[in-house]
Design a protein around this motif. Structure first.
Motif, PDB file in Angstrom:
ATOM      1  N   LEU B  12       0.841  -1.207   0.000  1.00  0.00           N
ATOM      2  CA  LEU B  12       0.000   0.000   0.000  1.00  0.00           C
ATOM      3  C   LEU B  12       0.868   1.245   0.000  1.00  0.00           C
ATOM      4  O   LEU B  12       1.946   1.270   0.601  1.00  0.00           O
ATOM      5  CB  LEU B  12      -0.918   0.016   1.223  1.00  0.00           C
ATOM      6  CG  LEU B  12      -1.979  -1.092   1.307  1.00  0.00           C
ATOM      7  CD1 LEU B  12      -2.709  -1.017   2.641  1.00  0.00           C
ATOM      8  CD2 LEU B  12      -2.960  -0.990   0.154  1.00  0.00           C
ATOM      9  N   LEU B  14       1.964   5.092   1.003  1.00  0.00           N
ATOM     10  CA  LEU B  14       2.022   5.789   2.290  1.00  0.00           C
ATOM     11  C   LEU B  14       0.649   6.362   2.651  1.00  0.00           C
ATOM     12  O   LEU B  14       0.042   7.088   1.859  1.00  0.00           O
ATOM     13  CB  LEU B  14       3.053   6.915   2.193  1.00  0.00           C
ATOM     14  CG  LEU B  14       3.296   7.723   3.466  1.00  0.00           C
ATOM     15  CD1 LEU B  14       4.048   6.919   4.505  1.00  0.00           C
ATOM     16  CD2 LEU B  14       4.035   9.006   3.139  1.00  0.00           C
ATOM     17  N   CYS B  16      -2.097   4.961   2.766  1.00  0.00           N
ATOM     18  CA  CYS B  16      -3.150   4.391   1.920  1.00  0.00           C
ATOM     19  C   CYS B  16      -3.603   5.400   0.858  1.00  0.00           C
ATOM     20  O   CYS B  16      -4.774   5.429   0.470  1.00  0.00           O
ATOM     21  CB  CYS B  16      -4.332   3.921   2.769  1.00  0.00           C
ATOM     22  SG  CYS B  16      -5.177   2.511   2.050  1.00  0.00           S
ATOM     23  N   ALA B  17      -2.666   6.234   0.409  1.00  0.00           N
ATOM     24  CA  ALA B  17      -2.997   7.224  -0.624  1.00  0.00           C
ATOM     25  C   ALA B  17      -3.160   6.534  -1.984  1.00  0.00           C
ATOM     26  O   ALA B  17      -2.673   5.429  -2.196  1.00  0.00           O
ATOM     27  CB  ALA B  17      -1.891   8.270  -0.707  1.00  0.00           C
ATOM     28  N   MET B  18      -3.892   7.196  -2.874  1.00  0.00           N
ATOM     29  CA  MET B  18      -4.012   6.731  -4.255  1.00  0.00           C
ATOM     30  C   MET B  18      -3.068   7.620  -5.065  1.00  0.00           C
ATOM     31  O   MET B  18      -3.267   8.822  -5.143  1.00  0.00           O
ATOM     32  CB  MET B  18      -5.462   6.876  -4.721  1.00  0.00           C
ATOM     33  CG  MET B  18      -5.734   6.310  -6.092  1.00  0.00           C
ATOM     34  SD  MET B  18      -5.286   4.581  -6.289  1.00  0.00           S
ATOM     35  CE  MET B  18      -6.570   3.792  -5.320  1.00  0.00           C
ATOM     36  N   THR B  19      -2.020   7.019  -5.581  1.00  0.00           N
ATOM     37  CA  THR B  19      -0.933   7.829  -6.142  1.00  0.00           C
ATOM     38  C   THR B  19      -1.078   8.120  -7.636  1.00  0.00           C
ATOM     39  O   THR B  19      -0.212   8.728  -8.229  1.00  0.00           O
ATOM     40  CB  THR B  19       0.420   7.152  -5.884  1.00  0.00           C
ATOM     41  OG1 THR B  19       0.348   5.821  -6.385  1.00  0.00           O
ATOM     42  CG2 THR B  19       0.734   7.120  -4.396  1.00  0.00           C
ATOM     43  N   PRO B  21      -4.065   9.545 -10.625  1.00  0.00           N
ATOM     44  CA  PRO B  21      -5.417  10.111 -10.739  1.00  0.00           C
ATOM     45  C   PRO B  21      -6.323   9.265 -11.637  1.00  0.00           C
ATOM     46  O   PRO B  21      -5.850   8.454 -12.437  1.00  0.00           O
ATOM     47  CB  PRO B  21      -5.164  11.481 -11.373  1.00  0.00           C
ATOM     48  CG  PRO B  21      -3.909  11.311 -12.166  1.00  0.00           C
ATOM     49  CD  PRO B  21      -3.089  10.248 -11.470  1.00  0.00           C
TER      50      PRO B  21
END
Lengths: 391, 109
Positions: B12, B14, B16-19, B21
């Motif tokens: 995952l 850092l 739980c960010a969505m890296t 778009p």
């Protein structure tokens, strides 16, 4: 060279934030934290600190603004206490789960009701499980030093967690103490600017604070547990590098006269200064007693604590807050569970003292020890014993 | 597979960010649909575009081959039936859908 100055501890905390060159301060004033925020507002207004000061309408908004600014890559500070900290509660989990290195000073104060502006640890104990690194200061110098180290620890790419610096309200925040104030250049050399690993940037869009469906939530929390556990050696590393740079050494657990102690007081925060002087008197009277102070509360220093109390047969654990309907106060519960899990047999007495600003005297520590020893000899449990209650 | 859609905690990002778009477009909300789907009768359709506007999952798109009409996308349609309820000409109705047809060709094209 550091200058020795007489300074109110709240101002020393604010000066540490200035020395750290914080980019954003979003805070709402609340007794006994007010002087920290007021002084920072002055420093920004007078041009001594090049930061955005965001005057928010509540503590919930303060933490929300801090989350936004930290997510945008700014070095971020806030401060609160008591009801204000409680109002921040839900946002504290957001900050830690999003791995945002916000630094917060908490001027520890009791929670209502009855309404009380005075010191105890009820406020921070309510935030124990929010995933923040949490430590407790004993004196003014420690407040300045550990506020500085909070930025270094929080922003380390191996950590990236928010840090809560606890200081006893009034007892620490409103007293003037001699403080060794480091030079700006010295701090700059030790504390580099914050370099975020992930941040909000229109040129490289990312989403932070996502939904965690059941297929993800457990894994997200597993990663967060790992992060705070892994932060432990890094905290020690930065305290060691602070000692090298500034000459003052900090350990997760501090011991005083414990070498041959048969009984040891266990406490957190400023109370231990009184206990140390009580221990000196008890030692002079031939009693083998010592003090173990837990500085680092989260992550809990399991090995260091176990080692620190290894020789003592009796522990007198002082909780500066209440827990209702539980077998022991939060600190004592943790100590008992820790010893039990390691198969260590000790007599752990638990007292609740210094609630809502009530002073705890040296004589009262002597009474606590006497009560603990009497109960131990009688084979009775001594737990949640409130100190100094007028019957 | 029991762990379908799951990722190791070690993988995952850092916090739980969505890296990257735009990843929501890869989210197959169509598999929430029960065994019926909307179908548009183009004889009754007046090209008002209300289905396109009110669909909560953007399952309708302008038909590139027939101006004014809209195509239906099985990948996003949850089968909520709002388009059926809102169509001013009752041009959209349910048809039963076999499991094997669930991701079949879009209707109305």
């Amino acid at each position: 060279m550091a200058r020795r100055v007489g300074l109110e501890v709240s101002l020393a905390c604010a000066e540490a934030v200035k020395l750290a060159n914080a980019d954003v301060v979003a805070a709402y004033p609340i007794t006994p934290q007010t002087h920290i925020v007021e002084h920072l507002a002055e420093l920004v207004a007078d041009g001594h600190l090049d930061a955005e000061f965001i005057p928010v309408e509540s503590e919930h908004s303060a933490m929300s603004a801090c989350i936004g600014s930290s997510a945008a890559g700014a070095r971020t500070f806030t401060s609160s206490a008591s009801q204000g900290l409680a109002l921040m509660h839900e946002m504290l989990y957001i900050a830690s789960s999003m791995r945002l290195p916000i630094v917060m000073a908490v001027a520890n104060r009791s929670l209502s009701g009855p309404i009380s502006i005075w010191n105890d640890h009820s406020d921070v104990m309510g935030e124990r499980d929010t995933g923040w690194i949490q430590y407790f200061c004993e004196n003014g110098q420690e407040v300045l030093d550990l506020t500085l180290t909070a930025f270094k620890i929080a922003e380390d790419p191996r950590v990236l967690l928010p840090v809560m610096v606890n200081m006893d309200g009034f007892i620490l925040t409103h007293v003037i103490e001699p403080i060794l104030m480091p030079e700006q250049a010295e701090v700059d050399a030790w504390l580099p600017p914050y370099v975020p690993q992930l941040c909000l940037d229109p040129a490289k869009p990312i989403s932070m604070g996502m939904v965690g469906v059941p297929e993800v939530y457990t894994e997200a929390k597993r990663a967060q547990v790992q992060a705070i556990n892994d932060s432990y050696p890094i905290i020690l590393e930065h305290w060691a590098s602070f000692a090298k740079q500034f000459g003052r050494s900090y350990q997760p657990v501090e011991s005083y006269r414990t070498e041959d102690a048969e009984a040891v007081f266990v406490s957190m925060g400023s109370l231990s200064e009184t206990i140390m002087s009580a221990v000196d008197e008890m030692r002079a009277a031939g009693q083998k007693v010592g003090v173990v102070r837990i500085r680092l509360w989260r992550p809990f220093p399991v090995a260091e604590f176990t080692k620190a109390v290894a020789k003592a047969e009796t522990l007198v654990v002082i909780d500066r807050n209440l827990t209702f309907g539980a077998p022991a106060g939060p600190v004592a519960t943790e100590v008992r569970a820790l010893l039990f899990s390691q198969g260590i047999q000790k007599y752990v007495a638990n007292f609740e003292a210094g609630l809502g600003g009530r002073d705890v005297t040296r004589d009262q520590f002597k009474e606590m020890l006497a009560k603990a020893q009497k109960a131990k000899a009688a084979g009775q449990d001594m737990t949640c014993e409130m100190v100094g209650v007028k019957e | 597979m029991a762990d379908e859609g799951m990722t190791s905690w070690k993988s995952l990002a850092l916090g739980c960010a969505m890296t990257e778009p735009g990843t929501a477009r890869r989210f197959n909300t169509g598999d929430w649909r029960s065994r019926r789907r909307p179908i548009t009768d183009r004889e009754k359709c007046i090209k008002c575009g209300l289905c396109w506007i009110i669909c909560p999952d953007m399952a309708y798109d302008p038909d590139p081959k027939a101006e004014g009409y809209y195509t239906w996308d099985s990948f996003y349609c949850k089968g909520c039936g709002i388009c059926i309820a809102e169509c001013p000409k009752q041009a959209i109705s349910w048809i039963e859908e076999k499991e094997e047809d669930k991701y079949g060709p879009a209707c109305g094209a």
